[in-house]
Design a protein around this motif. Structure first.
Motif, PDB file in Angstrom:
ATOM      1  N   TRP A   4      -5.970   2.737  -3.233  1.00  0.00           N
ATOM      2  CA  TRP A   4      -6.364   1.997  -2.042  1.00  0.00           C
ATOM      3  C   TRP A   4      -5.388   0.861  -1.766  1.00  0.00           C
ATOM      4  O   TRP A   4      -5.149   0.510  -0.609  1.00  0.00           O
ATOM      5  CB  TRP A   4      -7.806   1.492  -2.133  1.00  0.00           C
ATOM      6  N   VAL A   5      -4.788   0.300  -2.821  1.00  0.00           N
ATOM      7  CA  VAL A   5      -3.800  -0.765  -2.638  1.00  0.00           C
ATOM      8  C   VAL A   5      -2.556  -0.196  -1.954  1.00  0.00           C
ATOM      9  O   VAL A   5      -1.971  -0.828  -1.072  1.00  0.00           O
ATOM     10  CB  VAL A   5      -3.439  -1.423  -3.995  1.00  0.00           C
ATOM     11  N   TRP A   6      -2.165   1.009  -2.352  1.00  0.00           N
ATOM     12  CA  TRP A   6      -1.006   1.640  -1.711  1.00  0.00           C
ATOM     13  C   TRP A   6      -1.269   1.872  -0.230  1.00  0.00           C
ATOM     14  O   TRP A   6      -0.372   1.687   0.598  1.00  0.00           O
ATOM     15  CB  TRP A   6      -0.649   2.962  -2.404  1.00  0.00           C
ATOM     16  N   ALA A  11      -0.455   0.298   5.451  1.00  0.00           N
ATOM     17  CA  ALA A  11      -0.994  -0.288   6.688  1.00  0.00           C
ATOM     18  C   ALA A  11      -0.185  -1.506   7.105  1.00  0.00           C
ATOM     19  O   ALA A  11       0.172  -1.658   8.280  1.00  0.00           O
ATOM     20  CB  ALA A  11      -2.467  -0.651   6.507  1.00  0.00           C
ATOM     21  N   VAL A  12       0.121  -2.370   6.153  1.00  0.00           N
ATOM     22  CA  VAL A  12       0.928  -3.556   6.468  1.00  0.00           C
ATOM     23  C   VAL A  12       2.324  -3.125   6.893  1.00  0.00           C
ATOM     24  O   VAL A  12       2.896  -3.660   7.845  1.00  0.00           O
ATOM     25  CB  VAL A  12       0.974  -4.525   5.259  1.00  0.00           C
ATOM     26  N   GLY A  13       2.877  -2.144   6.181  1.00  0.00           N
ATOM     27  CA  GLY A  13       4.200  -1.639   6.537  1.00  0.00           C
ATOM     28  C   GLY A  13       4.252  -1.069   7.939  1.00  0.00           C
ATOM     29  O   GLY A  13       5.248  -1.220   8.646  1.00  0.00           O
ATOM     30  N   LEU A  14       3.178  -0.427   8.379  1.00  0.00           N
ATOM     31  CA  LEU A  14       3.119   0.099   9.744  1.00  0.00           C
ATOM     32  C   LEU A  14       2.831  -1.009  10.762  1.00  0.00           C
ATOM     33  O   LEU A  14       3.166  -0.870  11.935  1.00  0.00           O
ATOM     34  CB  LEU A  14       2.053   1.190   9.839  1.00  0.00           C
ATOM     35  N   VAL A  31      -4.219   1.723  11.377  1.00  0.00           N
ATOM     36  CA  VAL A  31      -5.676   1.861  11.286  1.00  0.00           C
ATOM     37  C   VAL A  31      -6.028   3.101  10.465  1.00  0.00           C
ATOM     38  O   VAL A  31      -6.965   3.091   9.656  1.00  0.00           O
ATOM     39  CB  VAL A  31      -6.316   1.919  12.693  1.00  0.00           C
ATOM     40  N   GLY A  32      -5.257   4.183  10.638  1.00  0.00           N
ATOM     41  CA  GLY A  32      -5.462   5.378   9.823  1.00  0.00           C
ATOM     42  C   GLY A  32      -5.257   5.084   8.348  1.00  0.00           C
ATOM     43  O   GLY A  32      -6.010   5.561   7.489  1.00  0.00           O
ATOM     44  N   ALA A  33      -4.245   4.265   8.030  1.00  0.00           N
ATOM     45  CA  ALA A  33      -3.999   3.887   6.635  1.00  0.00           C
ATOM     46  C   ALA A  33      -5.142   3.031   6.095  1.00  0.00           C
ATOM     47  O   ALA A  33      -5.534   3.160   4.928  1.00  0.00           O
ATOM     48  CB  ALA A  33      -2.671   3.151   6.522  1.00  0.00           C
ATOM     49  N   LEU A  34      -5.686   2.151   6.940  1.00  0.00           N
ATOM     50  CA  LEU A  34      -6.838   1.344   6.502  1.00  0.00           C
ATOM     51  C   LEU A  34      -8.052   2.234   6.226  1.00  0.00           C
ATOM     52  O   LEU A  34      -8.790   2.002   5.268  1.00  0.00           O
ATOM     53  CB  LEU A  34      -7.178   0.286   7.553  1.00  0.00           C
ATOM     54  N   ALA A  35      -8.251   3.246   7.056  1.00  0.00           N
ATOM     55  CA  ALA A  35      -9.355   4.177   6.823  1.00  0.00           C
ATOM     56  C   ALA A  35      -9.139   4.941   5.521  1.00  0.00           C
ATOM     57  O   ALA A  35     -10.085   5.163   4.754  1.00  0.00           O
ATOM     58  CB  ALA A  35      -9.482   5.144   7.999  1.00  0.00           C
ATOM     59  N   ALA A  36      -7.897   5.314   5.245  1.00  0.00           N
ATOM     60  CA  ALA A  36      -7.585   6.002   3.991  1.00  0.00           C
ATOM     61  C   ALA A  36      -7.805   5.066   2.809  1.00  0.00           C
ATOM     62  O   ALA A  36      -8.283   5.501   1.746  1.00  0.00           O
ATOM     63  CB  ALA A  36      -6.151   6.516   4.007  1.00  0.00           C
ATOM     64  N   ALA A  37      -7.499   3.769   2.962  1.00  0.00           N
ATOM     65  CA  ALA A  37      -7.748   2.800   1.895  1.00  0.00           C
ATOM     66  C   ALA A  37      -9.241   2.701   1.610  1.00  0.00           C
ATOM     67  O   ALA A  37      -9.668   2.632   0.448  1.00  0.00           O
ATOM     68  CB  ALA A  37      -7.181   1.431   2.268  1.00  0.00           C
ATOM     69  N   ALA A  40     -10.233   5.727  -0.286  1.00  0.00           N
ATOM     70  CA  ALA A  40      -9.810   5.594  -1.686  1.00  0.00           C
ATOM     71  C   ALA A  40     -10.727   4.634  -2.434  1.00  0.00           C
ATOM     72  O   ALA A  40     -11.078   4.864  -3.597  1.00  0.00           O
ATOM     73  CB  ALA A  40      -8.370   5.098  -1.764  1.00  0.00           C
ATOM     74  N   GLY A  41     -11.144   3.571  -1.771  1.00  0.00           N
ATOM     75  CA  GLY A  41     -12.054   2.609  -2.391  1.00  0.00           C
ATOM     76  C   GLY A  41     -13.403   3.213  -2.725  1.00  0.00           C
ATOM     77  O   GLY A  41     -14.082   2.764  -3.647  1.00  0.00           O
ATOM     78  N   LEU A  42     -13.787   4.237  -1.969  1.00  0.00           N
ATOM     79  CA  LEU A  42     -15.055   4.922  -2.242  1.00  0.00           C
ATOM     80  C   LEU A  42     -14.913   5.967  -3.343  1.00  0.00           C
ATOM     81  O   LEU A  42     -15.889   6.604  -3.724  1.00  0.00           O
ATOM     82  CB  LEU A  42     -15.577   5.581  -0.962  1.00  0.00           C
ATOM     83  N   GLY A  43     -13.678   6.155  -3.828  1.00  0.00           N
ATOM     84  CA  GLY A  43     -13.464   7.050  -4.949  1.00  0.00           C
ATOM     85  C   GLY A  43     -13.049   8.459  -4.581  1.00  0.00           C
ATOM     86  O   GLY A  43     -13.022   9.342  -5.435  1.00  0.00           O
ATOM     87  N   ALA A  44     -12.704   8.705  -3.330  1.00  0.00           N
ATOM     88  CA  ALA A  44     -12.278  10.041  -2.918  1.00  0.00           C
ATOM     89  C   ALA A  44     -10.887  10.332  -3.469  1.00  0.00           C
ATOM     90  O   ALA A  44     -10.107   9.431  -3.774  1.00  0.00           O
ATOM     91  CB  ALA A  44     -12.278  10.150  -1.405  1.00  0.00           C
ATOM     92  N   GLY A  45     -10.565  11.597  -3.549  1.00  0.00           N
ATOM     93  CA  GLY A  45      -9.279  12.023  -4.079  1.00  0.00           C
ATOM     94  C   GLY A  45      -8.145  11.808  -3.087  1.00  0.00           C
ATOM     95  O   GLY A  45      -8.353  11.481  -1.919  1.00  0.00           O
ATOM     96  N   VAL A  46      -6.921  12.034  -3.564  1.00  0.00           N
ATOM     97  CA  VAL A  46      -5.726  11.821  -2.758  1.00  0.00           C
ATOM     98  C   VAL A  46      -5.708  12.744  -1.545  1.00  0.00           C
ATOM     99  O   VAL A  46      -5.329  12.326  -0.447  1.00  0.00           O
ATOM    100  CB  VAL A  46      -4.445  12.011  -3.615  1.00  0.00           C
TER     101      VAL A  46
END
Length: 140
Positions: A4-6, A11-14, A31-37, A40-46
């Motif tokens: 989630w940190v990545w 997100a910041v890079g974009l 925003v898509g990267a934030l949703a992916a973060a 990831a925070g919820l424990g979903a896989g890559v």
């Protein structure tokens, strides 16, 4: 480092090119990267994280982008020519009645006529332009 940190770094890079180039597409990918973060925070896989990133980014591109560009293209209506004179204020230069007269409109002297028969405007009075007929302003 957690995934989630990545995604936050992405997100910041974009967000940086969004600020530099003012291209809203970068913001939609951020925003898509934030949703992916969040995924990831919820424990979903890559794979799930990547699917969320792509789905949110594409959804924003397909839904928000056309709406945003439509609003940018429309902008405020710009009245030009005679249309821009309708509703403008003018100052009577020579007595104006239903037969004629002169007004100063936007720094220019115009022939004018009172819209309502029997109405008379004396020099110095302020009037409003209702319509333009040829080179004559109809005023009230």
């Amino acid at each position: 480092m957690d995934s989630w940190v990545w995604w936050l770094v992405v997100a910041v890079g974009l967000g940086i090119p969004l600020v530099i180039t003012a291209m809203p597409e970068f913001g939609m990918f951020a925003v898509g990267a934030l949703a992916a973060a969040g995924t990831a925070g919820l424990g979903a896989g890559v794979v799930a994280q990547f699917i969320v990133f792509v789905a949110v980014s594409v959804a924003l591109l397909l839904v928000v982008r056309p709406i945003a560009y439509r609003h940018l293209k429309q902008g405020p209506p710009v009245r030009m020519g005679i249309e821009a004179l309708k509703g403008a204020s003018a100052v009577v230069q020579e007595r104006v009645d239903d037969q004629g007269g002169r007004i100063k409109l936007n720094g220019e002297i115009w022939s004018a006529r009172a819209l309502n028969p029997g109405t008379v405007y004396e020099p110095g009075q302020q009037v409003d332009v209702i319509e333009i007929e040829g080179a004559t302003a109809l005023v009230v």
